[in-house]
Design a protein around this motif. Structure first.
Motif, short mmCIF file in Angstrom:
data_model
loop_
_atom_site.label_atom_id
_atom_site.label_comp_id
_atom_site.label_asym_id
_atom_site.label_seq_id
_atom_site.Cartn_x
_atom_site.Cartn_y
_atom_site.Cartn_z
N LYS A 72 28.17 0.44 -1.42
CA LYS A 72 27.06 0.65 -2.36
C LYS A 72 26.34 1.95 -2.02
N LEU A 73 25.59 2.46 -3.03
CA LEU A 73 24.80 3.67 -2.79
C LEU A 73 23.68 3.38 -1.81
N ASN A 74 23.52 4.27 -0.85
CA ASN A 74 22.41 4.15 0.10
C ASN A 74 21.20 4.88 -0.51
N LEU B 122 20.61 15.37 -9.35
CA LEU B 122 20.66 13.92 -9.50
C LEU B 122 20.07 13.50 -10.85
N GLU B 123 18.94 14.10 -11.20
CA GLU B 123 18.31 13.79 -12.50
C GLU B 123 19.25 14.15 -13.65
N ASN B 124 20.00 15.24 -13.49
CA ASN B 124 20.93 15.65 -14.55
C ASN B 124 22.06 14.62 -14.75
N GLU C 132 30.01 10.05 -9.45
CA GLU C 132 29.37 11.37 -9.65
C GLU C 132 28.37 11.67 -8.53
N ILE C 133 27.62 10.64 -8.13
CA ILE C 133 26.62 10.83 -7.06
C ILE C 133 27.32 11.10 -5.73
N LYS C 134 28.44 10.43 -5.51
CA LYS C 134 29.22 10.65 -4.28
C LYS C 134 29.72 12.09 -4.21
N LYS C 135 30.15 12.62 -5.38
CA LYS C 135 30.60 14.02 -5.42
C LYS C 135 29.46 14.98 -5.07
N LEU C 136 28.26 14.60 -5.51
CA LEU C 136 27.09 15.45 -5.28
C LEU C 136 26.62 15.40 -3.82
N PRO D 117 30.23 2.18 -11.61
CA PRO D 117 31.22 2.95 -10.83
C PRO D 117 31.28 4.44 -11.18
N GLU D 118 31.19 4.75 -12.48
CA GLU D 118 31.26 6.16 -12.91
C GLU D 118 30.08 6.96 -12.35
#
Length: 203
Positions: A61-63, A81-83, A47-51, A42-43
Motif C-alpha cells: 500500500k501507499l505510505n 502529485l496534485e497533477n 503513477e505515484i510509485k513512478k513519481l 492500482p493505476e
C-alpha cells in the motif's frame, strides 16, 4: 443547481461547516474523501510509485506519511502529485453531480476542497465560501486532535494566507466561536443560496 466550492485553511473547520450544510439539505462532496479512494486504485498507485520511487510502497500500500513528509517540504513534488490526483477528483465530482436526482426543488451542491484558489479551480464553481479562524485557534484545535504545531505549520505554509482567500470569496464563515454561532452563519447563507437557485430556476 448551484455548485459551491467550500474552502479554508488547515484546521479552520471546513469539514464542520460541510456537515452543517449537509444537515440543511445540501449535497456535500468531500474532495479529501475522493482522494482517499483514488489512493487505493492500482493505476493511481502505479503513477505515484513512478513519481516517488518504490519506497513509497509499504506492505503493498501507499505510505501516506512518507508521501506527506516529501510533498509538504518540496513544492514541485506536491504539484506533480496534485497533477496526478486533481483531474481525477474533478472527474469524480462531475460524475457525482451528474447523478444527483432532479426532484423539482432547489439543489445546492457543496464541494469541500482545501486548495481551490492555490490551483486556480475557482472557475469550476458558481460561488466560493471560505471558512476561517485565526491561525492561533486553528493550531489549538489541531493540537487537541493530536497534530503537532510543526506538522500544522508545514501544511499551512503550503496554502494561501486566509485573508487572500476571504477577499476572493463570495461568502465567508467565521468559525472562531461556538458551533451554534457557526451554524447560524451557515443557515443564513444556505437560505440565500436557496433563494438564488429558485430565482435562476424561475428565469
Amino acid at each position: 443547481m448551484i455548485k459551491i466550492g467550500l474552502t479554508g485553511n488547515f484546521g479552520m473547520g471546513k469539514s464542520t461547516v460541510a456537515e452543517l450544510f449537509k444537515k440543511l439539505g445540501a449535497y456535500v462532496i468531500s474532495a479529501d474523501k475522493i482522494v482517499e479512494t483514488l489512493l487505493e486504485e492500482p493505476e493511481v498507485i502505479e503513477e505515484i510509485k513512478k513519481l516517488f520511487g518504490n519506497e513509497v510502497i509499504t506492505n503493498g500500500k501507499l505510505n501516506k506519511k512518507y508521501i506527506s513528509s516529501i510533498v509538504f517540504e518540496n513544492p514541485l513534488m506536491r504539484i506533480y502529485l496534485e497533477n496526478i490526483l486533481h483531474p481525477r477528483v474533478f472527474e469524480k465530482v462531475d460524475e457525482i453531480v451528474k447523478n444527483i436526482p432532479q426532484r423539482g426543488e432547489p439543489i445546492i451542491v457543496v464541494v469541500e476542497a482545501p486548495i481551490i484558489f492555490e490551483r486556480g479551480y475557482q472557475n469550476k464553481f458558481d460561488l466560493i465560501i471560505t471558512v476561517f479562524t485565526s491561525e492561533e485557534i486553528a493550531l489549538e484545535r489541531l493540537e487537541k486532535k493530536g497534530i503537532s504545531k510543526e506538522e500544522a505549520f508545514r501544511r499551512l505554509k503550503c496554502q494561501f494566507p486566509i485573508e487572500i482567500k476571504k477577499s476572493k470569496s463570495d461568502y465567508i464563515i467565521n468559525n472562531s466561536g461556538t458551533l451554534e454561532e457557526t451554524a447560524q452563519q451557515v443557515e443564513a447563507i444556505f437560505q440565500k443560496l436557496i433563494a438564488m437557485e429558485r430565482k435562476y430556476a424561475g428565469n
